[in-house]
Motif scaffolding. Structure first.
Motif, short mmCIF file in Angstrom:
data_model
loop_
_atom_site.label_atom_id
_atom_site.label_comp_id
_atom_site.label_asym_id
_atom_site.label_seq_id
_atom_site.Cartn_x
_atom_site.Cartn_y
_atom_site.Cartn_z
N GLN A 1 12.37 31.92 16.09
CA GLN A 1 12.44 31.99 17.55
C GLN A 1 13.34 30.91 18.15
O GLN A 1 13.89 31.09 19.24
CB GLN A 1 11.04 31.89 18.14
N PHE A 2 13.52 29.80 17.45
CA PHE A 2 14.37 28.73 17.96
C PHE A 2 15.82 28.88 17.50
O PHE A 2 16.74 28.42 18.19
CB PHE A 2 13.83 27.37 17.50
N LEU A 3 16.02 29.52 16.35
CA LEU A 3 17.36 29.55 15.76
C LEU A 3 18.15 30.80 16.11
O LEU A 3 19.38 30.73 16.26
CB LEU A 3 17.26 29.40 14.24
N MET A 4 17.50 31.94 16.22
CA MET A 4 18.26 33.16 16.47
C MET A 4 19.02 33.15 17.81
O MET A 4 20.13 33.70 17.89
CB MET A 4 17.34 34.38 16.39
N PRO A 5 18.51 32.50 18.87
CA PRO A 5 19.31 32.44 20.11
C PRO A 5 20.64 31.72 19.95
O PRO A 5 21.55 31.91 20.78
CB PRO A 5 18.38 31.69 21.08
N LEU A 6 20.79 30.91 18.89
CA LEU A 6 22.07 30.22 18.69
C LEU A 6 23.20 31.21 18.43
O LEU A 6 24.37 30.89 18.65
CB LEU A 6 21.96 29.25 17.51
N ARG A 7 22.87 32.40 17.95
CA ARG A 7 23.90 33.41 17.70
C ARG A 7 24.66 33.76 18.97
O ARG A 7 25.85 34.08 18.92
CB ARG A 7 23.22 34.65 17.11
N GLU A 8 23.99 33.66 20.11
CA GLU A 8 24.62 33.97 21.39
C GLU A 8 25.03 32.71 22.16
O GLU A 8 25.59 32.82 23.26
CB GLU A 8 23.65 34.79 22.26
N HIS A 9 24.75 31.56 21.62
CA HIS A 9 24.98 30.32 22.34
C HIS A 9 26.46 29.94 22.30
O HIS A 9 27.04 29.79 21.23
CB HIS A 9 24.15 29.19 21.74
N PRO A 10 27.10 29.77 23.44
CA PRO A 10 28.54 29.49 23.44
C PRO A 10 28.90 28.12 22.87
O PRO A 10 30.03 27.91 22.43
CB PRO A 10 28.93 29.59 24.92
N LYS A 11 27.93 27.19 22.87
CA LYS A 11 28.22 25.85 22.38
C LYS A 11 27.92 25.67 20.89
O LYS A 11 28.21 24.61 20.33
CB LYS A 11 27.42 24.81 23.18
N ALA A 12 27.32 26.65 20.26
CA ALA A 12 26.97 26.53 18.84
C ALA A 12 28.23 26.54 17.98
O ALA A 12 29.03 27.47 18.05
CB ALA A 12 26.02 27.66 18.43
N THR A 13 28.40 25.52 17.18
CA THR A 13 29.56 25.45 16.29
C THR A 13 29.28 26.23 15.02
O THR A 13 28.11 26.49 14.67
CB THR A 13 29.87 23.99 15.93
N PRO A 14 30.32 26.61 14.28
CA PRO A 14 30.10 27.27 12.98
C PRO A 14 29.22 26.45 12.05
O PRO A 14 28.38 27.00 11.33
CB PRO A 14 31.51 27.44 12.43
N ALA A 15 29.39 25.12 12.05
CA ALA A 15 28.55 24.27 11.19
C ALA A 15 27.09 24.35 11.61
O ALA A 15 26.19 24.40 10.75
CB ALA A 15 29.04 22.83 11.25
N GLU A 16 26.81 24.38 12.91
CA GLU A 16 25.43 24.49 13.37
C GLU A 16 24.85 25.87 13.05
O GLU A 16 23.67 25.98 12.68
CB GLU A 16 25.38 24.22 14.88
N LEU A 17 25.65 26.89 13.17
CA LEU A 17 25.18 28.23 12.81
C LEU A 17 24.88 28.32 11.31
O LEU A 17 23.91 28.97 10.90
CB LEU A 17 26.23 29.27 13.20
N ARG A 18 25.71 27.65 10.50
CA ARG A 18 25.44 27.65 9.05
C ARG A 18 24.14 26.91 8.74
O ARG A 18 23.35 27.35 7.90
CB ARG A 18 26.61 27.02 8.29
#
Length: 320
Positions: free
Chosen positions: A61-78
């Motif tokens: 629930q905390f991590l999946m919204p990062l997929r749509e987050h404009p500030k999330a970097t590729p490293a953070e998504l990984r």
């Protein structure tokens, strides 16, 4: 003046001071609570919360919204995908795909995608991700090392050695890659080639460790007498080399010298008191030799010192 008059005169002042201290503490406490009620708009905040949670199901629930987050970097998504890899690989794949969309040329994303697909048993996806990793970073040894790891896990030791050989060709000066290649060559019964690679690693690692690796290759090929000679040279060079005494103990046992095997394994345990492997091997040897009393004492020592390693103790030192 009544005896308690002075005390009564000072008490209101003390009460006011105490109330002041309490108000200051309460204010400080509220200030620290404020961030909890503010909207979280930084991916690092979601990652910090997810790291503190024990299971992938709780982290989703905390991590999946990062997929749509404009500030999330590729490293953070990984990193978010890594946190979901064990337990929620499907969601991890979605995050990795978004990381790939934001940075198509990151080899780290392709390697992560291959690992996710392996967990999901999607062989075509694994191969496609590793091929893509090789395309975006043709001189990087990591895709070949990962392929070697996955092949070895599937029981294809020869194929794993072949992949490790390609990695070694890309990074011949890296002793860790060289040792990985050596061990896979030895496991696939290519001892002669393994010794050649070890010869090329001379100077890039301590001589005592090189001798241990050479001894392991000979032991794998069934030449325990030669292995013992090398292991003894290794511990002469470095008397504090626990792994040298451990391998020496195993080799002595294979040659039937139980007394020398026990002496070497106990020295290994003395040098590496946080490693249970020496005592576990000793207990297994004692059981096979019918020395039940000795095995029982060794097991008691294992249980006293390594209470968190019950599965290892059960496998190596199960009393009849």
């Amino acid at each position: 003046m009544p005896p308690n008059a002075a005390g009564r005169r000072h008490r209101p002042h003390l009460d006011r001071s105490l109330r002041g201290v309490l108000w200051v503490c309460a204010g400080a406490f509220l200030i620290h609570l404020i961030p909890l009620f503010l909207p979280r708009n930084m991916p690092e905040q979601e990652l910090a919360i997810a790291r503190a949670l024990p299971t992938a199901e709780q982290r989703v629930q905390f991590l999946m919204p990062l997929r749509e987050h404009p500030k999330a970097t590729p490293a953070e998504l990984r990193e978010a995908a890594e946190l979901l890899l064990e337990g929620a690989p499907g969601q991890a794949r979605e995050l990795a795909q978004e990381a790939e969309r934001r940075d198509p040329n990151a080899v780290e994303t392709q390697l992560l995608m291959a690992r996710i697909c392996d967990v999901e048993r999607m062989d075509r996806c694994v191969n496609a991700s590793l091929e893509r990793a090789a395309q975006v970073a043709p001189n990087d040894a990591r895709p070949d090392l990962l392929r070697a790891e996955l092949r070895e896990k599937d029981g294809d030791v020869s194929g794993a050695a072949e992949s490790a050989g390609r990695a070694y060709g890309k990074a011949p000066a890296d002793p860790l890659i060289g040792l990985r290649y050596v061990r896979l060559l030895s496991a696939s019964r290519q001892g002669g080639e393994a010794l050649k690679v070890l010869g090329r690693l001379e100077g890039s690692m301590p001589r005592s460790r090189l001798l241990v690796e050479q001894g392991r290759v000979h032991a794998q090929d069934g030449r325990d007498a030669e292995a013992i000679r090398l292991f003894r040279k290794a511990v002469e060079d470095d008397p504090r080399l626990g792994v040298g005494f451990f391998e020496l103990g195993l080799a002595w046992y294979r040659l039937g010298n139980l007394e020398a095997a026990e002496e070497a394994l106990r020295e290994s345990d003395r040098l590496e008191p946080s490693n249970p492997k020496g005592l576990a091997a000793l207990c297994a040897m004692q059981l096979k030799a019918g020395n039940i009393d000795g095995a029982r004492l060794t097991r008691m020592d294992l249980e006293r010192r390594f209470s968190g390693k019950q599965e290892l103790i059960r496998q190596s030192c199960s009393m009849p």
